[in-house]
Motif scaffolding. Structure first.
Motif, PDB file in Angstrom:
ATOM      1  N   LEU A 103     -12.003  13.562  -8.954  1.00 34.77           N
ATOM      2  CA  LEU A 103     -11.376  12.404  -8.325  1.00 34.77           C
ATOM      3  C   LEU A 103      -9.849  12.526  -8.330  1.00 34.77           C
ATOM      4  N   LEU A 104      -9.290  13.196  -9.298  1.00 36.46           N
ATOM      5  CA  LEU A 104      -7.851  13.408  -9.387  1.00 36.46           C
ATOM      6  C   LEU A 104      -7.427  14.728  -8.744  1.00 36.46           C
ATOM      7  N   ALA A 105      -8.360  15.670  -8.608  1.00 40.74           N
ATOM      8  CA  ALA A 105      -8.022  16.992  -8.071  1.00 40.74           C
ATOM      9  C   ALA A 105      -7.630  16.910  -6.597  1.00 40.74           C
ATOM     10  N   TYR A 106      -8.343  16.137  -5.804  1.00 42.73           N
ATOM     11  CA  TYR A 106      -8.039  16.051  -4.370  1.00 42.73           C
ATOM     12  C   TYR A 106      -6.640  15.469  -4.116  1.00 42.73           C
ATOM     13  N   PRO A 107      -6.278  14.331  -4.714  1.00 41.39           N
ATOM     14  CA  PRO A 107      -4.910  13.853  -4.499  1.00 41.39           C
ATOM     15  C   PRO A 107      -3.862  14.780  -5.107  1.00 41.39           C
ATOM     16  N   PHE A 108      -4.216  15.480  -6.200  1.00 40.63           N
ATOM     17  CA  PHE A 108      -3.251  16.390  -6.818  1.00 40.63           C
ATOM     18  C   PHE A 108      -2.893  17.524  -5.856  1.00 40.63           C
ATOM     19  N   HIS A 109      -3.879  18.058  -5.175  1.00 39.63           N
ATOM     20  CA  HIS A 109      -3.608  19.147  -4.224  1.00 39.63           C
ATOM     21  C   HIS A 109      -2.870  18.647  -2.988  1.00 39.63           C
ATOM     22  N   ALA A 110      -2.924  17.353  -2.719  1.00 38.11           N
ATOM     23  CA  ALA A 110      -2.241  16.781  -1.547  1.00 38.11           C
ATOM     24  C   ALA A 110      -0.997  15.989  -1.941  1.00 38.11           C
ATOM     25  N   ARG A 111      -0.460  16.218  -3.133  1.00 38.54           N
ATOM     26  CA  ARG A 111       0.641  15.387  -3.658  1.00 38.54           C
ATOM     27  C   ARG A 111       1.877  15.431  -2.778  1.00 38.54           C
ATOM     28  N   TYR A 112       2.194  16.592  -2.197  1.00 38.43           N
ATOM     29  CA  TYR A 112       3.397  16.673  -1.367  1.00 38.43           C
ATOM     30  C   TYR A 112       3.165  16.095   0.027  1.00 38.43           C
ATOM     31  N   ALA A 113       1.935  15.912   0.425  1.00 36.46           N
ATOM     32  CA  ALA A 113       1.631  15.238   1.691  1.00 36.46           C
ATOM     33  C   ALA A 113       1.553  13.728   1.490  1.00 36.46           C
TER      34      ALA A 113
ATOM     35  N   HIS B 113       0.835  -1.194   0.000  1.00 37.05           N
ATOM     36  CA  HIS B 113       0.000   0.000   0.000  1.00 37.05           C
ATOM     37  C   HIS B 113       0.873   1.248   0.000  1.00 37.05           C
ATOM     38  N   GLY B 114       1.918   1.248   0.815  1.00 37.35           N
ATOM     39  CA  GLY B 114       2.827   2.389   0.858  1.00 37.35           C
ATOM     40  C   GLY B 114       3.542   2.592  -0.464  1.00 37.35           C
ATOM     41  N   PHE B 115       3.932   1.492  -1.104  1.00 43.40           N
ATOM     42  CA  PHE B 115       4.606   1.589  -2.397  1.00 43.40           C
ATOM     43  C   PHE B 115       3.678   2.194  -3.447  1.00 43.40           C
ATOM     44  N   LEU B 116       2.432   1.732  -3.491  1.00 45.26           N
ATOM     45  CA  LEU B 116       1.482   2.279  -4.461  1.00 45.26           C
ATOM     46  C   LEU B 116       1.197   3.754  -4.193  1.00 45.26           C
ATOM     47  N   LEU B 117       1.104   4.127  -2.925  1.00 44.06           N
ATOM     48  CA  LEU B 117       0.883   5.522  -2.561  1.00 44.06           C
ATOM     49  C   LEU B 117       2.073   6.378  -2.992  1.00 44.06           C
ATOM     50  N   MET B 118       3.282   5.869  -2.782  1.00 47.48           N
ATOM     51  CA  MET B 118       4.491   6.597  -3.165  1.00 47.48           C
ATOM     52  C   MET B 118       4.570   6.751  -4.690  1.00 47.48           C
ATOM     53  N   VAL B 119       4.298   5.687  -5.428  1.00 53.16           N
ATOM     54  CA  VAL B 119       4.347   5.751  -6.887  1.00 53.16           C
ATOM     55  C   VAL B 119       3.291   6.726  -7.416  1.00 53.16           C
ATOM     56  N   GLY B 120       2.095   6.682  -6.849  1.00 52.55           N
ATOM     57  CA  GLY B 120       1.048   7.617  -7.267  1.00 52.55           C
ATOM     58  C   GLY B 120       1.415   9.062  -6.990  1.00 52.55           C
ATOM     59  N   ALA B 121       1.996   9.327  -5.825  1.00 53.97           N
ATOM     60  CA  ALA B 121       2.401  10.697  -5.484  1.00 53.97           C
ATOM     61  C   ALA B 121       3.537  11.158  -6.392  1.00 53.97           C
ATOM     62  N   LEU B 122       4.479  10.262  -6.687  1.00 57.99           N
ATOM     63  CA  LEU B 122       5.562  10.634  -7.601  1.00 57.99           C
ATOM     64  C   LEU B 122       5.030  10.943  -8.992  1.00 57.99           C
ATOM     65  N   TRP B 123       4.053  10.187  -9.449  1.00 59.17           N
ATOM     66  CA  TRP B 123       3.452  10.466 -10.752  1.00 59.17           C
ATOM     67  C   TRP B 123       2.766  11.826 -10.749  1.00 59.17           C
ATOM     68  N   LEU B 124       2.055  12.151  -9.654  1.00 62.91           N
ATOM     69  CA  LEU B 124       1.397  13.458  -9.557  1.00 62.91           C
ATOM     70  C   LEU B 124       2.413  14.594  -9.554  1.00 62.91           C
ATOM     71  N   ILE B 125       3.550  14.382  -8.888  1.00 61.70           N
ATOM     72  CA  ILE B 125       4.582  15.422  -8.838  1.00 61.70           C
ATOM     73  C   ILE B 125       5.246  15.582 -10.205  1.00 61.70           C
ATOM     74  N   TRP B 126       5.540  14.459 -10.882  1.00 55.94           N
ATOM     75  CA  TRP B 126       6.175  14.541 -12.207  1.00 55.94           C
ATOM     76  C   TRP B 126       5.239  15.129 -13.257  1.00 55.94           C
TER      77      TRP B 126
END
Length: 84
Positions: free
Chosen positions: A67-77, A37-50
């Motif tokens: 659905l993508l806007a909420y995680p996008f605004h929280a990408r650095y968290a 779960h942590g790995f998938l969360l990290m990969v998703g956040a890295l994709w949002l940052i890139w």
């Protein structure tokens, strides 16, 4: 050797070996589930940052799906949550 870490049971004491045999596979499975779960969360956040520049343009135009806007605004968290 896992049970020997805590010492060997004395006479008329409960041997923790039976409990260890039952609970160790469950604990091991939970650990890998958390890692996955942590790995998938990290990969998703890295994709949002890139993809930040492209997604920011879409967000400013109002074309970013909610659905993508909420995680996008929280990408650095989300990134440290996935790493740690």
């Amino acid at each position: 050797s896992i049970v020997d870490t805590y010492g060997i049971a004395r006479y008329r004491e409960v041997n923790p070996g039976a409990f260890t045999i039952v609970t160790f596979p469950f604990t091991f499975g939970v650990m890998y589930g958390d890692m996955g779960h942590g790995f998938l969360l990290m990969v998703g956040a890295l994709w949002l940052i890139w993809s930040e520049k492209r997604l920011l343009k879409e967000d400013l135009r109002g074309q970013l799906p909610e659905l993508l806007a909420y995680p996008f605004h929280a990408r650095y968290a989300l990134l440290p949550m996935g790493v740690f």
